[in-house]
Every structure is written in C-alpha cells, then in structure tokens.
Design a protein around this motif. Sequence first.
Motif, mmCIF file in Angstrom:
data_model
loop_
_atom_site.group_PDB
_atom_site.id
_atom_site.type_symbol
_atom_site.label_atom_id
_atom_site.label_comp_id
_atom_site.label_asym_id
_atom_site.label_seq_id
_atom_site.Cartn_x
_atom_site.Cartn_y
_atom_site.Cartn_z
ATOM 1 N N GLU A 112 -3.568 10.408 -9.014
ATOM 2 C CA GLU A 112 -4.773 10.729 -8.254
ATOM 3 C C GLU A 112 -5.721 11.582 -9.084
ATOM 4 O OE1 GLU A 112 -5.827 9.595 -5.421
ATOM 5 O OE2 GLU A 112 -4.024 8.491 -4.925
ATOM 6 N N ALA A 113 -5.173 12.532 -9.838
ATOM 7 C CA ALA A 113 -6.022 13.425 -10.616
ATOM 8 C C ALA A 113 -6.705 12.682 -11.757
ATOM 9 C CB ALA A 113 -5.182 14.574 -11.177
ATOM 10 N N ALA A 130 0.836 -1.209 0.000
ATOM 11 C CA ALA A 130 0.000 0.000 0.000
ATOM 12 C C ALA A 130 0.867 1.253 0.000
ATOM 13 C CB ALA A 130 -0.933 -0.007 1.211
ATOM 14 N N SER A 131 1.932 1.222 0.767
ATOM 15 C CA SER A 131 2.841 2.367 0.819
ATOM 16 C C SER A 131 3.487 2.600 -0.534
ATOM 17 C CB SER A 131 3.917 2.124 1.886
ATOM 18 O OG SER A 131 4.851 3.161 1.882
ATOM 19 N N GLY A 132 3.942 1.532 -1.164
ATOM 20 C CA GLY A 132 4.557 1.647 -2.490
ATOM 21 C C GLY A 132 3.572 2.156 -3.519
ATOM 22 N N GLU A 133 2.335 1.680 -3.428
ATOM 23 C CA GLU A 133 1.295 2.125 -4.361
ATOM 24 C C GLU A 133 0.996 3.610 -4.170
ATOM 25 O OE1 GLU A 133 -1.413 2.027 -7.423
ATOM 26 O OE2 GLU A 133 0.098 0.559 -6.869
ATOM 27 N N ARG A 134 0.906 4.059 -2.911
ATOM 28 C CA ARG A 134 0.673 5.491 -2.648
ATOM 29 C C ARG A 134 1.807 6.333 -3.205
ATOM 30 N NH1 ARG A 134 -1.054 3.605 2.291
ATOM 31 N NH2 ARG A 134 0.964 4.025 3.219
ATOM 32 N N GLU A 135 3.033 5.887 -2.976
ATOM 33 C CA GLU A 135 4.193 6.627 -3.481
ATOM 34 C C GLU A 135 4.178 6.669 -5.008
ATOM 35 O OE1 GLU A 135 7.735 4.901 -1.858
ATOM 36 O OE2 GLU A 135 7.145 5.392 0.198
ATOM 37 N N ARG A 145 1.556 6.417 -7.026
ATOM 38 C CA ARG A 145 0.483 7.308 -7.490
ATOM 39 C C ARG A 145 0.871 8.765 -7.320
ATOM 40 N NH1 ARG A 145 -3.496 3.847 -4.690
ATOM 41 N NH2 ARG A 145 -3.365 5.406 -3.058
ATOM 42 N N THR A 146 1.495 9.063 -6.203
ATOM 43 C CA THR A 146 1.909 10.439 -5.951
ATOM 44 C C THR A 146 2.989 10.864 -6.935
ATOM 45 O OG1 THR A 146 1.384 10.216 -3.609
ATOM 46 C CG2 THR A 146 2.836 12.017 -4.228
#
Length: 180
Positions: free
Chosen positions: A103-104, A90-95, A97-98
């Motif tokens: 996200e946009a 999840a952390s890797g996925e958030r990073e 995406r960021t």
Amino acid sequence: MPALEQLLHSTALGDEQAFAALYDEAAPRVYGLCLRVLRDPAQAEEVAQEVLVEIWRNATRFDARRGSAGAWITTIAHRRAVDRVRSVQASGERERRTAYGEEAGYDAVAETAAVRLEHRQVRRCLQTLTELQRQAVTLAYYGGHTYRQVASLLGTAVPTVKSRIRDGLLKLRDCLEVAR
C-alpha cells in the motif's frame, strides 16, 4: 408451461412441495455450474445452496416472457459463482498487499499509465475482429446488452450472436496474449 416453469410459478405462490421438486430438478445443474466456475467442491456446494435459497425467496421475480426458468436459474447461479470468485480474489489481493506492505509503495502514475496501455491494446485488438464480431462484442460488453438484446439490435438470431461473441472473444484473447 414446461415443468420447471410450472414448479417455479408454484414456488412463487409459496408451495413448499413445488420448491422441493424444483430443488431436486435444479440442484444438480446449479451445483455443476458452480463447480465449473469455482473449481472447489466446498465453495460450489455453499454457493449452490445460496442460489437455491435465492430462488425460493425471489421466485416471484421470474418472468417467463423474458426467458426460460432454466436460463433464469443458471443465470443466478453463474452470477453468484462469479461474485464468489471475485470476492475470493479481492480478499487474497488485500491480504497479499497487507502482508508485503505494498500500500505504501502504490504509484498512481504508473497505475494510470498501465491502464491506458491496456485500453489502447484492447482498442487495437478490437480492430482485428470482423465488423460483425466487433458489433456483437461491443454491444454485449460495452453496451451491457444481453444476447437477446444484441440479436434484436443486429436483426439476427440469438445463436448467431452467441457464436459471433464467442469467436470474437477468442480472437481478442489471442491478440491480447500476443501483445503482452
């Protein structure tokens, strides 16, 4: 009462020497399980240490009527290791995406359609299982039942249930890979 159960019982009473013996007995098994799940020795060591601390803190929660001490310990270890894998993913996925600004560009309609398609594929693949496999897999994964509970509900032995679930999951995996 087998040795591991006795050590766990004594640990629950606050016996530090019993915990030291329990640690020596269980640590290799806990670390090995964590390493198989995490595939990273450093993380496996860290999670194994967390598991053993949790065992020390929660030894009073062990109930020998519900299973063996070894099973209780390995269940805690497996859950912790899987939680770590999910957290890292999840952390890797958030990073990711960021970093890529995804996200946009998120499309809720496309996401909903993809999820519905996946659900349809799983339902179709469940139909390829034997009735016995489908019952066992459905009770375990959709019903949230343990192997013992599934065995009790189906009136069969726990090893038989484990085999049915394992075989059913392998067949599901093959079916879903073909569907992709």
